[in-house]
Scaffold this motif. Structure first.
Motif, PDB file in Angstrom:
ATOM      1  N   ILE A  11       0.973  -1.167   0.009  1.00 38.66           N
ATOM      2  CA  ILE A  11      -0.095   0.076  -0.129  1.00 38.66           C
ATOM      3  C   ILE A  11       0.870   1.304  -0.112  1.00 38.66           C
ATOM      4  CG2 ILE A  11      -1.735   1.221   1.263  1.00 38.66           C
ATOM      5  CD1 ILE A  11      -2.714  -1.469   2.409  1.00 38.66           C
ATOM      6  N   MET A  56      -5.564   3.034  -2.507  1.00 35.57           N
ATOM      7  CA  MET A  56      -6.169   1.618  -2.274  1.00 35.57           C
ATOM      8  C   MET A  56      -5.741   0.667  -3.199  1.00 35.57           C
ATOM      9  SD  MET A  56     -10.352   2.390  -1.465  1.00 35.57           S
ATOM     10  CE  MET A  56     -10.465   3.937  -2.708  1.00 35.57           C
ATOM     11  N   VAL A  69     -12.359  -8.038  -2.850  1.00 35.87           N
ATOM     12  CA  VAL A  69     -11.972  -6.993  -1.677  1.00 35.87           C
ATOM     13  C   VAL A  69     -13.332  -6.133  -1.659  1.00 35.87           C
ATOM     14  CG1 VAL A  69     -10.692  -5.182  -1.014  1.00 35.87           C
ATOM     15  CG2 VAL A  69      -9.776  -7.238  -2.043  1.00 35.87           C
ATOM     16  N   ASP A  73     -13.053  -4.347   3.565  1.00 35.31           N
ATOM     17  CA  ASP A  73     -11.566  -4.894   3.638  1.00 35.31           C
ATOM     18  C   ASP A  73     -10.872  -3.416   3.465  1.00 35.31           C
ATOM     19  OD1 ASP A  73     -12.285  -7.381   3.967  1.00 35.31           O
ATOM     20  OD2 ASP A  73     -12.623  -7.641   1.642  1.00 35.31           O
ATOM     21  N   HIS A  74     -11.437  -2.591   2.560  1.00 35.95           N
ATOM     22  CA  HIS A  74     -10.630  -1.338   2.505  1.00 35.95           C
ATOM     23  C   HIS A  74     -10.649  -0.531   3.915  1.00 35.95           C
ATOM     24  CE1 HIS A  74     -10.058  -1.495  -1.579  1.00 35.95           C
ATOM     25  NE2 HIS A  74     -11.310  -1.890  -2.049  1.00 35.95           N
ATOM     26  N   GLY A  98     -14.045   6.474  -2.394  1.00 34.45           N
ATOM     27  CA  GLY A  98     -13.753   6.558  -1.074  1.00 34.45           C
ATOM     28  C   GLY A  98     -14.434   7.158  -0.089  1.00 34.45           C
ATOM     29  N   VAL A 101     -15.715   4.237   1.739  1.00 31.81           N
ATOM     30  CA  VAL A 101     -14.673   3.745   2.564  1.00 31.81           C
ATOM     31  C   VAL A 101     -14.794   4.337   3.934  1.00 31.81           C
ATOM     32  CG1 VAL A 101     -12.215   3.184   2.959  1.00 31.81           C
ATOM     33  CG2 VAL A 101     -13.352   2.699   0.626  1.00 31.81           C
ATOM     34  N   LEU A 188     -12.205  -3.184  -8.574  1.00 34.41           N
ATOM     35  CA  LEU A 188     -12.913  -2.231  -7.416  1.00 34.41           C
ATOM     36  C   LEU A 188     -14.362  -1.992  -7.937  1.00 34.41           C
ATOM     37  CD1 LEU A 188      -9.973   0.428  -7.100  1.00 34.41           C
ATOM     38  CD2 LEU A 188     -11.010  -1.165  -5.436  1.00 34.41           C
TER      39      LEU A 188
END
Length: 366
Positions: A11, A56, A69, A73-74, A98, A101, A188
């Motif tokens: 990451i 990510m 994912v 998970d993020h 995002g 997330v 994604l």
């Protein structure tokens, strides 16, 4: 290039600002990467905030492609990154993908945040957003990543900005193609296929929450942000005027000010999360930066005056004013001569007539 290794994945992250300052973590939209936040790496430290951004997995310089994912998970990976960097009680700002997330992070770790900033995002999919997501996915899978970016441009940016930045749009597309991978972004997007509404879970978010929504955001419009506002008790909704979905790229100076002011209000105990709606100024140096919004914010029929409506009809709604009597038509020459003779006769009368009567005669002829 800073790399955090988590669960056999890399990451990539960037961290700027002085230790000890409150940390704002910026979570990318779907096809963004860390470098999109470059203006904030300089501006937010100047405003007294430390700033963390990361790719990510599936994006930019982080591991890709990915499979299976989820948004949870993020959020777990972001929490691990904060622990790796010894960052306690960060402010988490996420835009679009995002933003989900960020909302998931606040739900999973309600006591770990100092503040939450969901922007241009959603807590559930409505039919229009579902249609946009399907079109973008099909465009990317059948035609290619560049066509996917072509579809995104008019959804992300305002007409004005696109008209003034045609050359820059091509640069953005080339950077997007060079720094992202088709299958990474595709994977994604596939996480949306199993996405379920998280709106009912947002009642458990306990931290101060600043919701940012651009005035002309056609991808994630106002009502989706209003669901978040109504669900989170300690929230405020701020409308960013004349902007579209990717307003963080169009007006970084204004956005940085909004973020920093929010952080300072929370840090100084001045934040009031009362689910109210506010309008930001267009000038990032304006004082005050926000004014209360008193109109119907879901309809957005025009910029408010900042004053509550009184219910009194506007001038346009008033009945037509009563017409004044028409002025007498110009006398014909014989009539004029007759009137002139009468006036001459009147003026030869002795003085001493009431003044009011003289005045009436004067205004008629004047």
């Amino acid at each position: 290039m800073p790399i955090f290794r988590f669960d056999n994945r890399d990451i990539h992250y960037e961290l700027y600002g002085e230790p000890g300052q409150p940390v704002i973590t910026l979570v990318n939209g779907l096809s963004m990467r860390t470098s999109h936040w470059a203006p904030y790496f300089k501006r937010l430290p100047e405003l007294g905030c430390r700033v963390l951004s990361y790719d990510m997995i599936g994006q930019g310089a982080s591991s890709k492609p990915i499979l299976g994912v989820s948004f949870d998970d993020h959020a777990v990976m972001l929490k691990a990154l904060h622990e790796h960097l010894a960052i306690e009680n960060p402010y988490v700002m996420g835009i679009s993908f995002g933003g989900v997330v960020a909302l998931k992070y606040a739900h999973l770790y309600p006591d770990a945040l100092a503040g939450l900033i969901p922007a241009s995002t959603f807590s559930e999919l409505d039919p229009q957003l579902t249609g946009h997501a399907r079109n973008l996915y099909i465009g990317m899978a059948r035609v290619g990543f560049e066509f996917y970016l072509d579809l995104l441009m008019p959804l992300n940016f305002t007409n004005t900005w696109m008209g003034q930045n045609q050359n820059l749009i091509e640069v953005i597309k080339r950077v997007g193609v060079a720094s992202n991978e088709l299958f990474g972004i595709q994977n994604l997007m596939e996480s949306l296929a199993e996405f379920e509404s998280i709106t009912p879970k947002l009642a458990g978010v306990r931290c101060p929450t600043l919701i940012l929504n651009a005035e002309f955001d056609s991808l994630t419009p106002r009502h989706l942000h209003d669901l978040i506002r109504l669900a989170i008790p300690g929230s405020k909704l701020v409308i960013v005027p004349k902007m579209a979905h990717a307003f963080t790229l169009e007006v970084p100076e204004l956005t940085a000010r909004l973020l920093a002011d929010f952080v300072h209000e929370v840090e100084q105990g001045r934040w009031v999360g009362d689910q109210s709606v506010w309008l930001a100024a267009e000038d990032p140096k304006a004082e005050p930066l926000l004014v209360p919004y008193h109109g119907e914010h879901l309809r957005w029929t025009g910029a408010p005056t900042g004053k509550p409506t009184t219910g009194k009809p506007t001038a346009a709604a008033q009945p037509a004013a009563r017409k004044k009597p028409a002025a007498p038509k110009a006398a014909t020459k014989p009539a004029a001569r007759k009137a002139a003779a009468k006036t001459t006769a009147s003026s030869s009368k002795p003085r001493g007539r009431p003044a009011a009567k003289r005045n009436r005669g004067s205004s008629t002829t004047g």
